[in-house]
Design a protein around this motif. Sequence first.
Motif, PDB file in Angstrom:
ATOM      1  N   ARG A 258     -18.043   5.132  56.913  1.00  0.00           N
ATOM      2  CA  ARG A 258     -17.051   5.757  57.697  1.00  0.00           C
ATOM      3  C   ARG A 258     -15.722   6.056  56.636  1.00  0.00           C
ATOM      4  O   ARG A 258     -14.970   6.467  57.345  1.00  0.00           O
ATOM      5  N   ARG A 259     -15.786   5.813  55.657  1.00  0.00           N
ATOM      6  CA  ARG A 259     -14.569   6.385  54.810  1.00  0.00           C
ATOM      7  C   ARG A 259     -14.095   7.648  54.881  1.00  0.00           C
ATOM      8  O   ARG A 259     -15.053   8.675  55.045  1.00  0.00           O
ATOM      9  N   PRO A 260     -12.987   7.852  54.888  1.00  0.00           N
ATOM     10  CA  PRO A 260     -12.450   9.222  54.968  1.00  0.00           C
ATOM     11  C   PRO A 260     -12.781   9.999  53.847  1.00  0.00           C
ATOM     12  O   PRO A 260     -13.111   9.472  52.751  1.00  0.00           O
ATOM     13  N   ARG A 261     -12.789  11.480  53.938  1.00  0.00           N
ATOM     14  CA  ARG A 261     -13.121  12.217  52.563  1.00  0.00           C
ATOM     15  C   ARG A 261     -11.873  12.102  51.648  1.00  0.00           C
ATOM     16  O   ARG A 261     -12.319  12.322  50.311  1.00  0.00           O
ATOM     17  N   SER A 262     -11.015  11.597  51.879  1.00  0.00           N
ATOM     18  CA  SER A 262     -10.000  11.441  50.958  1.00  0.00           C
ATOM     19  C   SER A 262     -10.165  10.120  50.068  1.00  0.00           C
ATOM     20  O   SER A 262      -9.493  10.003  49.118  1.00  0.00           O
ATOM     21  N   TRP A 263     -11.034   9.619  50.454  1.00  0.00           N
ATOM     22  CA  TRP A 263     -11.083   7.851  49.675  1.00  0.00           C
ATOM     23  C   TRP A 263     -11.324   8.288  47.948  1.00  0.00           C
ATOM     24  O   TRP A 263     -10.617   7.379  47.465  1.00  0.00           O
ATOM     25  N   PRO A 264     -12.319   8.813  47.525  1.00  0.00           N
ATOM     26  CA  PRO A 264     -12.054   9.107  46.073  1.00  0.00           C
ATOM     27  C   PRO A 264     -10.921   9.450  45.522  1.00  0.00           C
ATOM     28  O   PRO A 264     -10.603   8.834  44.711  1.00  0.00           O
ATOM     29  N   ARG A 265     -10.096  10.368  46.034  1.00  0.00           N
ATOM     30  CA  ARG A 265      -8.916  10.538  45.632  1.00  0.00           C
ATOM     31  C   ARG A 265      -8.000   9.440  45.568  1.00  0.00           C
ATOM     32  O   ARG A 265      -7.178   9.076  44.642  1.00  0.00           O
ATOM     33  N   GLU A 266      -8.052   8.761  46.715  1.00  0.00           N
ATOM     34  CA  GLU A 266      -6.959   7.289  46.869  1.00  0.00           C
ATOM     35  C   GLU A 266      -7.472   6.376  46.103  1.00  0.00           C
ATOM     36  O   GLU A 266      -6.617   5.835  45.431  1.00  0.00           O
ATOM     37  N   ARG A 267      -8.832   6.235  45.760  1.00  0.00           N
ATOM     38  CA  ARG A 267      -9.102   5.311  44.970  1.00  0.00           C
ATOM     39  C   ARG A 267      -8.868   5.600  43.418  1.00  0.00           C
ATOM     40  O   ARG A 267      -8.449   4.678  42.864  1.00  0.00           O
ATOM     41  N   ALA A 268      -8.877   6.614  43.205  1.00  0.00           N
ATOM     42  CA  ALA A 268      -8.528   7.118  41.724  1.00  0.00           C
ATOM     43  C   ALA A 268      -6.929   6.686  41.681  1.00  0.00           C
ATOM     44  O   ALA A 268      -6.438   6.390  40.572  1.00  0.00           O
ATOM     45  N   GLN A 269      -6.268   7.162  42.540  1.00  0.00           N
ATOM     46  CA  GLN A 269      -4.705   6.748  42.576  1.00  0.00           C
ATOM     47  C   GLN A 269      -4.358   5.295  42.404  1.00  0.00           C
ATOM     48  O   GLN A 269      -3.622   4.934  41.568  1.00  0.00           O
ATOM     49  N   VAL A 270      -5.155   4.602  43.042  1.00  0.00           N
ATOM     50  CA  VAL A 270      -4.993   2.942  42.920  1.00  0.00           C
ATOM     51  C   VAL A 270      -5.347   2.460  41.681  1.00  0.00           C
ATOM     52  O   VAL A 270      -4.884   1.745  40.870  1.00  0.00           O
ATOM     53  N   SER A 271      -6.405   3.072  40.963  1.00  0.00           N
ATOM     54  CA  SER A 271      -6.756   2.726  39.764  1.00  0.00           C
ATOM     55  C   SER A 271      -5.590   3.152  38.524  1.00  0.00           C
ATOM     56  O   SER A 271      -5.466   2.312  37.764  1.00  0.00           O
ATOM     57  N   ASP A 272      -5.353   4.407  38.715  1.00  0.00           N
ATOM     58  CA  ASP A 272      -3.889   4.553  37.980  1.00  0.00           C
ATOM     59  C   ASP A 272      -2.953   3.892  38.150  1.00  0.00           C
ATOM     60  O   ASP A 272      -2.203   3.265  37.143  1.00  0.00           O
ATOM     61  N   TRP A 273      -2.406   3.433  39.397  1.00  0.00           N
ATOM     62  CA  TRP A 273      -1.504   2.499  39.606  1.00  0.00           C
ATOM     63  C   TRP A 273      -1.902   1.055  38.916  1.00  0.00           C
ATOM     64  O   TRP A 273      -1.085   0.663  38.238  1.00  0.00           O
ATOM     65  N   ALA A 274      -3.051   0.535  38.946  1.00  0.00           N
ATOM     66  CA  ALA A 274      -3.324  -0.674  38.437  1.00  0.00           C
ATOM     67  C   ALA A 274      -3.293  -0.458  36.921  1.00  0.00           C
ATOM     68  O   ALA A 274      -2.903  -1.751  36.108  1.00  0.00           O
ATOM     69  N   ARG A 275      -3.773   0.439  36.411  1.00  0.00           N
ATOM     70  CA  ARG A 275      -3.545   0.665  34.776  1.00  0.00           C
ATOM     71  C   ARG A 275      -2.172   0.502  34.462  1.00  0.00           C
ATOM     72  O   ARG A 275      -1.950  -0.016  33.323  1.00  0.00           O
ATOM     73  N   ARG A 276      -1.574   1.340  35.026  1.00  0.00           N
ATOM     74  CA  ARG A 276      -0.044   1.282  34.668  1.00  0.00           C
ATOM     75  C   ARG A 276       0.586  -0.056  34.704  1.00  0.00           C
ATOM     76  O   ARG A 276       1.267  -0.405  34.085  1.00  0.00           O
ATOM     77  N   LEU A 277       0.170  -0.714  35.616  1.00  0.00           N
ATOM     78  CA  LEU A 277       0.619  -1.995  36.102  1.00  0.00           C
ATOM     79  C   LEU A 277       0.526  -3.054  34.618  1.00  0.00           C
ATOM     80  O   LEU A 277       1.339  -3.824  34.192  1.00  0.00           O
ATOM     81  N   LEU A 278      -0.731  -2.924  34.470  1.00  0.00           N
ATOM     82  CA  LEU A 278      -1.262  -3.922  33.242  1.00  0.00           C
ATOM     83  C   LEU A 278      -0.816  -3.505  31.934  1.00  0.00           C
ATOM     84  O   LEU A 278      -0.513  -4.289  31.059  1.00  0.00           O
ATOM     85  N   GLU A 279      -0.406  -2.136  31.846  1.00  0.00           N
ATOM     86  CA  GLU A 279       0.228  -1.747  30.676  1.00  0.00           C
ATOM     87  C   GLU A 279       1.624  -2.259  30.458  1.00  0.00           C
ATOM     88  O   GLU A 279       2.238  -2.087  29.371  1.00  0.00           O
ATOM     89  N   ASP A 280       2.140  -2.799  31.496  1.00  0.00           N
ATOM     90  CA  ASP A 280       3.575  -3.393  31.405  1.00  0.00           C
ATOM     91  C   ASP A 280       3.710  -4.820  30.925  1.00  0.00           C
ATOM     92  O   ASP A 280       3.167  -5.665  31.639  1.00  0.00           O
TER      93      ASP A 280
END
Length: 266
Positions: free
Chosen positions: A77-99
Amino acid sequence: MTAEPALLDDLFAREIDGRAARFVRPADTDRHDFAVYDGDDFLGMLYSDQALGTTGWRLGGTTERHGALDDAVRALRRPRSWPRERAQVSDWARRLLEDESLTAVDVETTGLNEPWAVQIAATDRDGAVLFDACLDPRAEIEPGAVAVHNITPEKVAGAPTFGELLPALTEALHGRTCVAYNMPFDRECLERELRRHHGSAEAAARWLSACRWHDAMEPYAVWKGLWSVKRGRYRPQKLGGPHQAVEDCRFLLARVREMADRPARG
């Protein structure tokens, strides 16, 4: 209703998050696989893992698996926006770990309703302990809370108070990027302690503003992508830690690294 594949009918409906999903087993298979519909809309196929000797469901066209039938439907049932939203989360997590200042924070409390802290821990991004202490909450510890974290009144009898630990906690957290799981809950508990210690909401706000706060709970819900039609959002996921503050910090960092990996779907 059971979700054991072998006991499911060839045609049945199941209410999941307030809306019925219909399951139809194709006539050309002896496996316990199902086409899933929301009303007349085809959501996708679910393939039973029973033939592999395990309990679970694979989403058609992918290698993604879920142990619970309801979760598999939420994934369909995921919305079509999920792949984009998931990619944004992954980018956020990588930036966090680089800190380099990244700090995981966990607070165990006296309960859920306006609680006080009984244990506070902080680790750096590699899981090394920066701060870890049990403290006297100067309040009753609810039995339900004890059942979760196993911190009894006897264990904190004679422990330092929050005010006595505040200088060390300040040194551990100030100027750092802090991440917590359900951060508003932990931050509000710290704010309550600070207000009691300083007698001032302004002083508490100043102390908290010396840290950069992030919540990993909502991003992890997006990353997992189990959509609740009833709530109109992704379902929050349990951290999975042992409710021991240092280990929960390390579990949290593992979740952040999991999000940062951004594995391809399918």
